[in-house]
Structures are given as structure tokens and as C-alpha cells.
Design an enzyme around this catalytic site. Structure first.
Site, PDB file in Angstrom:
ATOM      1  N   LEU A 100      -5.778   2.628  -0.420  1.00  0.00           N
ATOM      2  CA  LEU A 100      -6.380   1.982  -0.957  1.00  0.00           C
ATOM      3  C   LEU A 100      -6.720   1.008  -1.547  1.00  0.00           C
ATOM      4  O   LEU A 100      -7.232   0.007  -2.284  1.00  0.00           O
ATOM      5  CB  LEU A 100      -6.943   2.858  -2.183  1.00  0.00           C
ATOM      6  CG  LEU A 100      -7.781   4.724  -1.803  1.00  0.00           C
ATOM      7  CD1 LEU A 100      -8.061   5.216  -3.731  1.00  0.00           C
ATOM      8  CD2 LEU A 100      -9.251   4.204  -1.886  1.00  0.00           C
ATOM      9  N   GLU A 142       2.631   8.455  -0.716  1.00  0.00           N
ATOM     10  CA  GLU A 142       2.021   8.290  -2.610  1.00  0.00           C
ATOM     11  C   GLU A 142       3.413   8.523  -2.741  1.00  0.00           C
ATOM     12  O   GLU A 142       3.288   7.748  -3.569  1.00  0.00           O
ATOM     13  CB  GLU A 142       1.325   9.999  -2.677  1.00  0.00           C
ATOM     14  CG  GLU A 142      -0.005   9.696  -2.454  1.00  0.00           C
ATOM     15  CD  GLU A 142      -1.389   9.191  -2.160  1.00  0.00           C
ATOM     16  OE1 GLU A 142      -0.829   7.511  -3.515  1.00  0.00           O
ATOM     17  OE2 GLU A 142      -1.476   8.389  -1.223  1.00  0.00           O
TER      18      GLU A 142
HETATM   19 NI    NI Z   1      -1.649   4.024  -0.437  1.00  0.00          NI
END
Ligand code: NI
Length: 181
Positions: A100, A142
Site C-alpha cells: 500500500l 509486514e
Molecule cells: Ni507493504
């Protein structure tokens, strides 16, 4: 709850080492988790790490949609504090990854095929899971954010790096024999 601004690649917050969380039940963290869940739902991704929303703490959330799961079942959102990720074996696999914080792009990124995740959940309770496939990839992606690592820093073959639209339109595929090691 609020939808938070997501940092984009180039902002130094994404390159910083995030700090361990001592008290996961602190009300500001409860609110942060809620805001991150709402932000992720709004943005339409599978995972979001706290540094992506300008908070330098060791926290990420992720889920695995049924379409990406080995067993086809939707996985509920998982809240992960203070993760320790350990590879299980040395097998590496290439797969498409987006972020993102790098909107519109995706790339072939090598990751360990299997990992163990040890962490604390939103109540502070410790848990351990073993993951493979897409889930293992998301966990590694992550957890990297907590150490200031973005997926382009893991790439080996920049031919498989491009805009989602172009890759979808052209049907570009990662070769079966792509070297992930
Ligand atoms: Ni990412």
C-alpha cells in the site's frame, strides 16, 4: 475509528526501525489497531504495518482472503505485536507482491516458503503459528516494515517489477524456474 494516511515509499518513516511495544492494551494502541483495521479495509490490502501509518511501533495486522488461502477459507484479521519470524527450512519461493506504500506497482519477490511467527495478540497473549504460501509471504512482508525494509530491497530480478495494470494486461508471469535463492 478513523481512516489513516498511508506513507508512500520515499518517506523516511518507512526506513526506520520500529520500537517494541511494552503494553499492547494501552488505549492509544487499542485505538491504533482499530484505525489500522479500518484503514486496511478502505485501502483494500491484505496487510498493514504501523510504520505505514506513521507510527514507529512493532505492530502489524493481516488477513488472508479465501481466494489466496491454501484451503480456500477466509482468515480473520490477525493483530500481531512484537513479532519474531523464523524461517522453517531454507526453501525460497518467488511470488508477486504489492504494498500500500507503493501504490499501483507489484514485483516478484523471493521469500521463505515456510515461517514460524511468534508474537502477542491484541490482548497481550503470546501465540505461535506456522505459515506457508501466501500467508508466509504476507508475514515476512509486514515484519520487514518494522525493520524499515520495503519489498524492492528484497528483489533480485527487476524485469518482474511493474504497474499492476500492465502486468495484468500483458499476462506477465514469473518463470517457473526463477531463481529465488
Ligand atoms: Ni507493504
Amino acid at each position: 475509528m478513523a481512516i489513516l494516511k498511508i506513507a508512500r515509499m520515499g518517506h523516511p518513516v518507512l526506513l526506520a526501525q520500529a520500537m517494541p511495544v511494552a503494553d499492547v492494551a494501552a488505549c492509544e494502541l487499542v485505538r491504533l489497531v482499530g484505525d489500522m483495521v479500518e484503514t486496511l479495509a478502505d485501502a483494500g490490502g491484505v496487510g498493514l504495518a504501523a510504520p505505514q501509518v506513521f507510527r514507529g511501533v512493532r505492530l502489524f495486522i493481516y488477513h488472508v482472503p479465501g481466494s489466496r488461502a491454501d484451503d480456500g477459507a477466509d482468515m480473520a484479521m490477525r493483530v500481531v505485536f512484537n513479532p519474531v519470524v523464523t524461517p522453517l527450512g531454507d526453501e525460497m519461493v518467488m511470488g508477486w507482491e504489492g504494498c500500500l506504500s507503493i501504490p499501483g506497482l507489484r514485483a516478484a519477490v523471493p521469500r521463505f516458503a515456510r515461517v514460524r511467527l511468534a508474537a502477542q495478540d491484541e490482548t497481550g497473549a503470546g501465540f505461535e503459528v506456522e505459515a506457508s504460501g501466501f500467508e508466509a509471504r504476507v508475514i515476512q512482508h509486514e515484519a520487514d516494515h518494522l525493520d524499515g525494509v520495503m519489498y524492492p530491497m528484497r528483489m533480485r530480478d527487476f524485469r518482474y517489477f511493474g504497474f499492476n495494470e500492465e502486468i495484468s494486461r500483458s499476462g506477465l508471469e514469473i518463470p517457473e524456474d526463477a531463481d529465488a535463492d
